[in-house]
Design an enzyme around this catalytic site. Structure first.
Site, PDB file in Angstrom:
ATOM      1  N   HIS A 275       0.987  -1.418   0.060  1.00 14.76           N
ATOM      2  CA  HIS A 275      -0.098   0.001  -0.014  1.00 14.76           C
ATOM      3  C   HIS A 275       0.825   1.479  -0.044  1.00 14.76           C
ATOM      4  O   HIS A 275       0.337   2.266  -0.066  1.00 14.76           O
ATOM      5  CB  HIS A 275      -0.890  -0.043   1.160  1.00 14.76           C
ATOM      6  CG  HIS A 275      -0.213   0.217   2.555  1.00 14.76           C
ATOM      7  ND1 HIS A 275       0.311  -0.853   3.169  1.00 14.76           N
ATOM      8  CD2 HIS A 275       0.066   1.359   3.159  1.00 14.76           C
ATOM      9  CE1 HIS A 275       0.905  -0.365   4.284  1.00 14.76           C
ATOM     10  NE2 HIS A 275       0.565   1.083   4.259  1.00 14.76           N
TER      11      HIS A 275
HETATM   12  C1  UD1 Z   1      -1.919   5.018   6.158  1.00 11.23           C
HETATM   13  C2  UD1 Z   1      -0.672   5.680   6.613  1.00 11.23           C
HETATM   14  C3  UD1 Z   1       0.321   4.462   6.621  1.00 11.23           C
HETATM   15  C4  UD1 Z   1      -0.097   3.093   7.174  1.00 11.23           C
HETATM   16  C5  UD1 Z   1      -1.481   2.881   6.372  1.00 11.23           C
HETATM   17  C6  UD1 Z   1      -1.885   1.694   6.860  1.00 11.23           C
HETATM   18  C7  UD1 Z   1      -0.039   8.084   6.790  1.00 11.23           C
HETATM   19  C8  UD1 Z   1       0.634   9.102   5.915  1.00 11.23           C
HETATM   20  N1  UD1 Z   1       0.042   6.818   6.244  1.00 11.23           N
HETATM   21  O1  UD1 Z   1      -1.802   4.870   4.787  1.00 11.23           O
HETATM   22  O2  UD1 Z   1       1.684   5.004   7.351  1.00 11.23           O
HETATM   23  O3  UD1 Z   1       1.052   2.188   6.766  1.00 11.23           O
HETATM   24  O4  UD1 Z   1      -2.181   3.865   6.759  1.00 11.23           O
HETATM   25  O5  UD1 Z   1      -2.977   1.345   6.031  1.00 11.23           O
HETATM   26  O6  UD1 Z   1      -0.789   8.368   7.677  1.00 11.23           O
HETATM   27  N2  UD1 Z   1      -8.991   4.746   1.965  1.00 11.23           N
HETATM   28  C9  UD1 Z   1     -10.450   4.192   1.970  1.00 11.23           C
HETATM   29  N3  UD1 Z   1     -10.896   3.647   3.093  1.00 11.23           N
HETATM   30  C10 UD1 Z   1     -10.204   3.941   4.571  1.00 11.23           C
HETATM   31  C11 UD1 Z   1      -8.998   4.478   4.650  1.00 11.23           C
HETATM   32  C12 UD1 Z   1      -8.454   4.647   3.356  1.00 11.23           C
HETATM   33  O7  UD1 Z   1     -11.005   4.039   1.237  1.00 11.23           O
HETATM   34  O8  UD1 Z   1     -10.741   3.383   5.461  1.00 11.23           O
HETATM   35  C13 UD1 Z   1      -8.525   5.189   1.072  1.00 11.23           C
HETATM   36  C14 UD1 Z   1      -8.951   6.455   0.631  1.00 11.23           C
HETATM   37  O9  UD1 Z   1      -8.848   6.589  -0.572  1.00 11.23           O
HETATM   38  C15 UD1 Z   1      -7.591   7.273   1.040  1.00 11.23           C
HETATM   39  C16 UD1 Z   1      -6.326   6.225   0.869  1.00 11.23           C
HETATM   40  O10 UD1 Z   1      -6.949   5.202   0.963  1.00 11.23           O
HETATM   41  O11 UD1 Z   1      -7.439   8.664   0.474  1.00 11.23           O
HETATM   42  C17 UD1 Z   1      -5.434   6.572   1.547  1.00 11.23           C
HETATM   43  O12 UD1 Z   1      -5.739   6.568   3.078  1.00 11.23           O
HETATM   44  P1  UD1 Z   1      -4.597   7.446   3.765  1.00 11.23           P
HETATM   45  O13 UD1 Z   1      -5.270   7.241   5.456  1.00 11.23           O
HETATM   46  O14 UD1 Z   1      -4.571   8.611   3.334  1.00 11.23           O
HETATM   47  O15 UD1 Z   1      -3.458   6.726   3.956  1.00 11.23           O
HETATM   48  P2  UD1 Z   1      -2.958   5.082   3.797  1.00 11.23           P
HETATM   49  O16 UD1 Z   1      -2.333   4.869   2.423  1.00 11.23           O
HETATM   50  O17 UD1 Z   1      -4.085   4.161   4.323  1.00 11.23           O
END
Ligand code: UD1
Length: 362
Positions: free
Chosen positions: A209
């Protein structure tokens, strides 16, 4: 002592669970849980609270989605209001996600003590958003709880005084042992992938991811080509993060035939799969450590790690994007010649108790 404990994203939940359990035994500690809402899907968030036995958050900030700045700003604005109302003595943050950074900045600017659990880790790769989060959080925190010795070295180099740095081990490993014990009491048939495990004697688990791996079409395509080659020898099962799924769709990448894609799994479902896997291929931080704790071979699809002990003492190896290195490591594992590793110091299931003892002396 009034403590606010922050959790926002999936890798935070397994870290706060053992701390909450340890706090529950200390009447002198009153704590509240704030969920920032950084992760919001049921299977990225709520399921962990249920399974890991974490009580319902006292506050939910609903700050998920958006760019880094938008997400961080939403969390900061909402958390400031809570600090004004609750006036905690200390804010406890874990890990390196945007929620960790946002809440530590808010607390510090309000003259509230900040304790950082999993402090001092450095990948020295400033293209990683987590590295920025780690550096900024450590720059302003008052108390540092460290999981591996290199963390102490890094903090001392950055000028932290020894009385603020505490090598306590790893709360995420406390959680792993606790949940594993529960899992061992559960009937194997109760797990969704029981049938998969019965029909696949050997398999590898994939998790991916990191933006550096999944946001660039060439990189993600290259990784999937390598996975396709591996899948000719070993079936692969991939619980896919929402970010990665959306990137695959956008880049038109289809999974190889011998790869099973699943939704993100709950902690127990996932543990039940990876603990018996032939190997784990990942770019996760936490999984590098959990595989070391249980002695499962792990190949990390990154050029660096902020968790060097997993390579030096554990079962982890960095393969980056090198196909040669990846295939050669896979062969070594398949031939049963992989390093067995050893458990790092203080990864013994008692880190949360050590943290609690230090906090009540503050
Ligand atoms: C975040 C953390 C990363 C961790 C990861 C675990 C930061 C910078 N990154 O990354 O360190 O390893 O979590 O998963 O804090 N999304 C959904 N549903 C959710 C959550 C996310 O659809 O419940 C999608 C959304 O499109 C979102 C994207 O995933 O914009 C990224 O989510 P985000 O929380 O920004 O970062 P992660 O890649 O999950």
């Amino acid at each position: 002592m009034n403590i606010i404990m922050i959790a926002g994203a999936r890798p935070n939940f397994m870290k706060i669970a053992p701390i909450a359990r340890a706090f529950d035994n200390i009447p002198a500690i009153h704590y509240q849980i704030v969920h920032t809402g950084q992760h919001y899907d049921q299977n990225m968030s709520d399921v962990f609270f249920t399974e890991l036995g974490i009580r319902k958050p006292d506050y939910h900030l609903g700050a998920g989605g958006g760019s880094h700045a938008q997400q961080t700003a939403k969390i900061m604005t909402a958390f400031e209001t809570i600090c004004e109302k609750e006036k905690p003595d200390l804010v406890l943050v874990v890990g390196d996600v945007n929620s960790t950074l946002a809440c530590s900045i808010v607390a510090k600017k309000m003259h509230i003590q900040v304790a950082h659990v999993e402090a001092g880790l450095r990948s020295f790769d400033r293209d990683m958003p987590e590295e920025i989060n780690r550096m900024v959080t450590d720059a302003i925190s008052d108390l540092f709880f460290v999981t591996e010795e290199q963390g102490m070295v890094n903090l001392e180099k950055e000028g932290k005084t020894q009385d603020t740095i505490h090598f306590v081990g790893h709360v995420m490993i406390d959680n792993l042992y606790y949940q594993l014990e529960k899992l061992n009491q559960m009937p194997v048939e109760s797990f969704t992938h029981h049938a998969y495990k019965s029909t696949h004697k050997e398999y590898a688990i994939i998790t991916l991811h990191r933006p550096s791996n999944v946001d660039n079409p060439d990189t993600l395509t290259r990784i999937f080509q390598s996975l396709e080659t591996i899948s000719n020898k070993l079936p692969l099962i991939f619980p896919i993060h929402p970010r990665t799924r959306s990137q695959m769709e956008q880049f038109g990448i289809t999974p190889p035939i011998n790869m099973t894609l699943t939704e993100p799994l709950s902690y127990m479902e996932f543990l039940n799969l990876w603990k018996d896997a032939k190997m784990v291929l990942t770019d996760s931080g936490g999984l590098q450590e959990e595989t070391t704790a249980l002695g499962v071979p792990c190949l990390t699809i990154r050029e660096n790690t902020e968790r060097p002990i997993t390579v030096e003492q554990g079962t982890n190896e960095l393969v980056g994007l090198s196909r040669e290195k990846l295939f050669s490591c896979v062969d070594t594992i398949m031939n049963g010649q992989w390093k067995t590793g050893q458990k790092p110091k203080f990864w013994d299931g008692h880190a949360a108790e050590r943290i609690t003892k230090i906090l009540i002396k503050q």
